[in-house]
Design a protein around this motif. Structure first.
Motif, PDB file in Angstrom:
ATOM      1  N   ALA A  43      33.312  21.414  -3.069  1.00  0.00           N
ATOM      2  CA  ALA A  43      32.839  21.242  -1.698  1.00  0.00           C
ATOM      3  C   ALA A  43      31.526  20.477  -1.685  1.00  0.00           C
ATOM      4  N   LEU A  44      31.411  19.502  -0.778  1.00  0.00           N
ATOM      5  CA  LEU A  44      30.174  18.726  -0.693  1.00  0.00           C
ATOM      6  C   LEU A  44      28.966  19.621  -0.424  1.00  0.00           C
ATOM      7  N   GLY A  45      29.221  20.708   0.289  1.00  0.00           N
ATOM      8  CA  GLY A  45      28.125  21.630   0.579  1.00  0.00           C
ATOM      9  C   GLY A  45      27.535  22.247  -0.663  1.00  0.00           C
TER      10      GLY A  45
ATOM     11  N   ASP B 216      35.059  16.305   3.179  1.00  0.00           N
ATOM     12  CA  ASP B 216      34.109  17.341   2.777  1.00  0.00           C
ATOM     13  C   ASP B 216      34.190  17.701   1.306  1.00  0.00           C
ATOM     14  N   TRP B 217      34.854  16.841   0.511  1.00  0.00           N
ATOM     15  CA  TRP B 217      35.105  17.211  -0.880  1.00  0.00           C
ATOM     16  C   TRP B 217      34.748  16.083  -1.842  1.00  0.00           C
TER      17      TRP B 217
END
Length: 723
Positions: A648-650, A624-625
């Protein structure tokens, strides 16, 4: 050897992979920057140097010559892992070599007005008071000095060097050089007893203009002398008379790179390369070793062991140069001339093993040989040195070797000159950390600027070389499960069947199907475009993606540094701010390969120290990173920021170009600066590659700039599991 506490994880990982009882190896335990010897209040930005270095009889004090400052510098190595400055002593001229006998340092000093009106002196310094206690005129411009083993006399090569700007440096140029033998009585120089030994009429080449270069004295009081430009070696008996001389001869070289063309091609040949030796040292009573630097019309990239009768008992040929290429230290920009340029040699017996140390001035590396059999030396190690090692001294009674590295590059924002200390101790060699040794064909490499992981195989990585090798942009395969890591293959990136041109590769990512995405930093003023390329499994470019006008309108020379893949999107960090970026913000650019659309987010940089800039060097995604390397452009003691962050990918939600870009939040994963101290050298500048392998381990690599104004050191290490 001593490792910084913060670098202990990497050091322990190296040691754990090797047997508990390994044979002794040399490892660097300390580095000393020459500006440290300047006194408080002095302008420490002045150019400084460490050229020829010697040690006291007890091995506790070092003395080196510093030509730019006109001083000799002293270093206390009572604790060799923590050298202390003892200050500089002015010489009233340009010091060339200094030797310590008892409590006195004897320094040869060039006081010449020009190349015709030559003069020099031997300066005696009381080390206890640091006062000049005597001076002795030498009658010409001195170069090297050697001390008799029993301390009874000094031998000095009076070179009277040529003016390389006069008639293109052609010989002859008067006055002629000679050798001086100076007796010592009760530890003091007997100037009245000076013996001038004529060298004219000996050499077949330019015999009326001898150019004595380097001297050494054996246990019997015999002097061996190299006359470099004359390609001649002279023996002088204990009575001070010439007892023999012979040509140093020539070497036929095979398997060398002979063209300065931005690629490494070790298929060339050179026949009849004059040795033109520089450094010389007795190996035993009948043999001596020379380093064949070349200076006038020669240079064989080799080192040689001669018998006193002039016969060659060993010739390295291209073998050392090729070994240097395997560890990434080959100076391609010197291919047309003298290659790695072997300049100096040191010989000493450690325990019961006679050893020779051969320094490459341009490769900034030292070859360590076992010379138990002078006819068959065995290369045991390659040691990283500073920029351009000029002199060495072995201190076998303390298991120490010291190198003096002459080049000061601070005017260009790079490293100062350094003295470096190595210790022989049981345990593994810490260097090299990555090599191509063992391949069927020689793989030369350098300037590793981007790193990527194989998506399936743990420990398998890929790296690219940058614009230093623009004529042959290359993808390297790396087996990181070995210690040192092993470069197993090299694949040239091609366009239309030929090596691709106009690339400056700074990033690589596997596409999961056997091919790769590559990021080219670009530089429009050199007609190198900022671009993305896709290559197939054979390295052939099958897709080229240029930047849209919305980006190009605001470009600077600092473009892409890294590339990673997230689904259909490629992410590329831009190294520094472009014209439309707020100060302290750089773009993470996104390109959707399916929709062929561009977007970006802003990444906040750390604030740089005064006089520095901050930028990004790499990006890779795991879980997720997105992991990002951020660094300043500083080196050695000026280096402050070499960090691994994650986002963070988000947060990587690209906005349309031309509008306000969202700013991502970053989280510090690791300060990499302490890791750079694991080799006990100076901190290198460019951490440029980071990848996380299929097993989740993180790997880091530095860019050695192709050994141009660089020590050539490449650090490659694992920071362990990424949680």
């Amino acid at each position: 050897m001593r490792f910084p506490i913060s670098g202990l994880t990497s050091a322990l990982a190296i040691c754990a992979a090797l047997p508990a009882l390994a044979e002794p190896n040399f490892n660097r335990i300390a580095s000393f920057a020459t500006p440290l010897n300047m006194a408080a209040g002095e302008d420490q930005s002045r150019a400084s140097s460490a050229e020829i270095i010697s040690a006291s009889e007890d091995g506790m004090t070092l003395v080196y010559t510093d030509s730019p400052l006109g001083v000799i510098g002293l270093i206390d190595i009572t604790d060799p892992a923590a050298p202390k400055p003892l200050g500089n002593i002015a010489m009233g001229g340009e010091p060339t070599t200094a030797k310590i006998i008892g409590g006195t340092a004897f320094a040869a000093v060039n006081t010449s007005k020009d190349y015709v009106n030559t003069s020099g002196k031997l300066v005696s310094v009381d080390l206890a008071t640091k006062a000049v206690v005597a001076e002795c005129e030498l009658g010409g411009q001195p170069d090297s000095v050697a001390a008799a083993k029993d301390g009874s006399f000094l031998a000095i090569a009076i070179e009277n060097e040529r003016d390389e700007d006069l008639n293109d440096g052609d010989l002859p140029q008067m006055p002629a050089g000679f050798v001086v033998k100076l007796p010592l009585k009760d530890g003091a120089v007997d100037c009245a007893g000076l013996q001038k030994i004529d060298m004219t009429g000996l050499a077949e080449l330019y015999g009326d203009d001898p150019e004595p270069e380097f001297v050494d004295i054996n246990a019997a009081g015999e002097i061996v002398l190299t006359m470099q430009e004359n390609n001649e070696i002279v023996l002088i008996g204990a009575d001070g008379k010439v007892s023999g001389h012979f040509s140093a001869g020539a070497v036929d070289l095979d398997g060398i790179d002979t063209k300065r063309d931005g690629k490494m091609d070790f298929t060339g040949k050179r026949e009849g390369a004059l040795r033109e030796p520089d450094g010389v040292k007795w190996v035993d009573g009948d043999h001596f070793a020379v380093a064949n630097e070349g200076d006038y019309k020669g240079g064989s990239r080799s080192w040689t062991i001669f018998n006193r009768d002039g016969s060659v008992v060993y010739e390295s040929g291209a073998s050392l140069e090729r070994a240097i290429a395997e560890i990434g230290h080959y100076p391609e920009h010197r291919s047309k001339t003298k290659g790695v340029e072997l300049e100096s040699v040191e010989v000493a017996t450690f325990g019961e093993v006679p050893m020779a140390f051969v320094a490459s001035e341009r490769g900034s590396v030292i070859g360590v040989y076992d010379v138990t059999d002078p006819k068959a030396p065995v290369l045991k190690q390659l040691l990283p040195s500073g920029v351009s090692p000029e002199g060495m001294v072995a201190i076998p009674q303390r298991n120490l070797l010291v190198s003096a590295n002459e080049v000061d590059l601070r005017e260009d924002g790079l490293a100062p000159a350094h003295v470096m200390i190595y210790q022989l101790a049981e345990g593994p060699a810490a260097y090299p950390m990555i090599t191509s040794a063992g391949s069927e064909e020689l793989i030369g490499w350098g300037a590793l600027s981007g790193l990527a992981a194989d998506p399936k195989e743990a420990g398998k990585l890929y790296a690219v070389s940058d614009s230093v090798y623009a004529a042959a942009p290359t993808i390297f395969s790396i087996d990181a499960t070995q210690t040192p890591a092993k470069i197993t293959s090299a694949m040239v990136v091609t366009r239309g069947g030929d090596a691709a041109q106009k690339l400056d590769l700074e990033g690589i990512a596997a596409d999961g199907e056997g091919g790769f995405w590559l990021a080219s930093e670009g530089r429009s003023d050199k007609l190198v475009p900022h671009a993305i390329y896709h290559v197939d499994a054979e390295g052939a470019i099958d897709q080229e993606i240029g930047l849209p006008e919305a980006l190009l309108a605001n470009e600077t020379r600092y473009g892409f540094e890294g590339i990673t893949v997230v689904g259909d999107t490629l992410w590329m960090p831009v190294q520094r701010e472009w014209k439309d970026d707020p100060k302290g913000m750089v773009k993470l650019l996104a390109y959707n390969t399916k929709d062929e659309t561009w977007g970006a987010v802003h990444y906040p940089l750390d604030a740089p120290a005064e006089g520095a800039w901050m930028g990004l060097s790499e990006i890779t995604v795991k879980g997720d990173w997105a992991y990002i390397i951020e660094r300043d452009n500083q080196i050695a003691d000026k280096a402050v920021t070499k960090k691994l962050y994650r986002v963070a990918l988000g947060d990587l939600a690209p906005a349309e170009l031309g509008g306000t870009l969202p700013v991502v939040k970053k989280e510090l994963v690791r300060d990499l600066l302490p890791d750079l101290g694991v080799l006990n050298g100076y901190n290198v500048d460019k951490i440029e590659g980071f990848a996380i392998d299929a097993a989740g381990s993180g790997f880091v690599v530095t860019d050695n700039d192709g050994v141009d104004d660089s020590s050539g050191e490449t650090l490659f290490w694992s920071i362990g599991a990424m949680k």
